[in-house]
Design an enzyme around this catalytic site. Sequence first.
Site, mmCIF file in Angstrom:
data_model
loop_
_atom_site.group_PDB
_atom_site.id
_atom_site.type_symbol
_atom_site.label_atom_id
_atom_site.label_comp_id
_atom_site.label_asym_id
_atom_site.label_seq_id
_atom_site.Cartn_x
_atom_site.Cartn_y
_atom_site.Cartn_z
ATOM 1 N N CYS A 174 1.084 2.780 12.845
ATOM 2 C CA CYS A 174 2.232 3.587 12.451
ATOM 3 C C CYS A 174 2.485 4.707 13.439
ATOM 4 O O CYS A 174 3.603 5.143 13.615
ATOM 5 C CB CYS A 174 1.989 4.195 11.068
ATOM 6 S SG CYS A 174 1.380 3.000 9.910
ATOM 7 N N GLY A 220 0.812 -1.216 0.000
ATOM 8 C CA GLY A 220 0.000 0.000 0.000
ATOM 9 C C GLY A 220 0.842 1.261 0.000
ATOM 10 O O GLY A 220 0.535 2.236 -0.705
ATOM 11 N N GLN A 270 -7.913 -0.061 3.080
ATOM 12 C CA GLN A 270 -8.811 -0.560 4.123
ATOM 13 C C GLN A 270 -10.168 -0.994 3.563
ATOM 14 O O GLN A 270 -10.900 -1.736 4.213
ATOM 15 C CB GLN A 270 -9.036 0.516 5.198
ATOM 16 C CG GLN A 270 -7.820 0.789 6.064
ATOM 17 C CD GLN A 270 -7.492 -0.346 7.017
ATOM 18 O OE1 GLN A 270 -8.353 -1.151 7.388
ATOM 19 N NE2 GLN A 270 -6.247 -0.434 7.436
HETATM 20 C C1 LIG Z 1 -1.903 -0.457 5.820
HETATM 21 C C2 LIG Z 1 -2.251 0.780 5.036
HETATM 22 C C3 LIG Z 1 -1.358 1.322 4.108
HETATM 23 C C4 LIG Z 1 0.038 0.772 3.917
HETATM 24 O O1 LIG Z 1 0.037 -0.466 3.284
HETATM 25 P P1 LIG Z 1 1.366 -1.391 3.414
HETATM 26 O O2 LIG Z 1 1.104 -2.511 2.477
HETATM 27 O O3 LIG Z 1 1.412 -1.825 4.842
HETATM 28 O O4 LIG Z 1 2.524 -0.542 3.018
HETATM 29 C C5 LIG Z 1 -1.754 2.413 3.370
HETATM 30 N N1 LIG Z 1 -2.968 2.953 3.537
HETATM 31 C C6 LIG Z 1 -3.865 2.466 4.416
HETATM 32 C C7 LIG Z 1 -5.208 3.095 4.535
HETATM 33 C C8 LIG Z 1 -3.532 1.369 5.204
HETATM 34 O O5 LIG Z 1 -4.411 0.904 6.086
#
Ligand SMILES: *Cc1c(COP(=O)(O)O)cnc(C)c1O
Length: 386
Positions: free
Chosen positions: A324, A72, A178
């Site tokens: 985070c 993400g 999400q």
């Molecule tokens: C978890 C998350 C990310 C980051 O995704 P990763 O694959 O962990 O880098 C970005 N945006 C949202 C809304 C998330 O919940």
Amino acid sequence: MNRTVYMDHSATTAVRAEAVEAMLPWFGEEYGNASSVHGFGRRAHEALERARATIASRLGARPAEIVFTSGGTESDNLAIQGIAAAAGKGHIVTSAIEHPAVLTTCSVLEKRGFDVTRLPVDDTGLVRPADLEQALRPDTILVSIMAANSEVGTIQPVAELAALADAAGVPFHTDAVQAVGKIPVDVDEWGVDLLSLSAHKFYGPKGVGALYVRAGTRLRALQHGGHHEQKRRAGTENVPGAVGMATALDLICAEMPAEATRLRHLRDRLQQGLLDNVDHSSLNGHPTQRLPHLLNLTCENAEGESILLSLDACGIAVSTGSACSSGSLEPSHVLLAMGIPAEMAHGSVRFSLGRANTAEDVEYVIQKLPPIVERLRSMSPLTITS
Ligand SMILES: *Cc1c(COP(=O)(O)O)cnc(C)c1O
């Protein structure tokens, strides 16, 4: 008698058995490089393209519009920085409640000379379409607004927001990390040009994700090398990861209507049980326009971090705000943007339910949390006056 109850599915999920099973050959005997011309390579390439087609079809997209990434965070970076690099300069509109992958990327671009507008949200976490309409300028190059918030679960009116950007000729990106697997996601129904997803949020492996890029969108690659991913993302493709992600997405989408209903019932029971049994507790986020598995509560005069640790001692895994930002003493930027006072934001806890959770898990949490909050309050120098 302690149970283990994982209620932190918005942070990450277990890789489901079917996804592990589907990935195994691509770690083992089928180890080819998808760019190689021999049989090993061709079979890997075919697996990669099958995964791409599955993911595209689950999002209402075409296979050529799917770019595999490392997750993400990379998808958000590729969308925002890729559009910015193609445009060279201009104005970006985002919201105040985005994931750090979006907010920090926008701040970095701001330092490089781009203008950034961060739209406010109302007290339920919703962006007001009128605010977006007002923010759009002739030099706006991108709007990036998340589909559903990771901390409070509020679901944005993405189709309405994207239509406003489209009317102004501005590409629209949504971080749907999400939302995917929790609510129906279709790039044409929403009218979005770029959409981020991440496998580990829907029972796929960590370290793999995708960015949907609508055909014709001007996007510059951030990482250079070979001609992989139609020159939009260089690097030998993660074939097992892509296969695991496609398997997990296919299954979660097939299960979604029934599983969303089951989770909503469990979540609503948890919500009612906690609000009824913890004095001075309140719901954060939208009461109805919210992800079905997510519950964010404030318990006044009790620290979220202390609640988290006490629940952990009972075998219950939850989070305070975003994973985070935990570990920092800053209250959640999402709750602050919703107008929740800092001292209330400090007392917030997020429960995010998932496949393995049962009604017994919910009752266990309802039994454990109220005495924890009571004990923390009795140790607190603050008193409740109402
Ligand atoms: C978890 C998350 C990310 C980051 O995704 P990763 O694959 O962990 O880098 C970005 N945006 C949202 C809304 C998330 O919940």
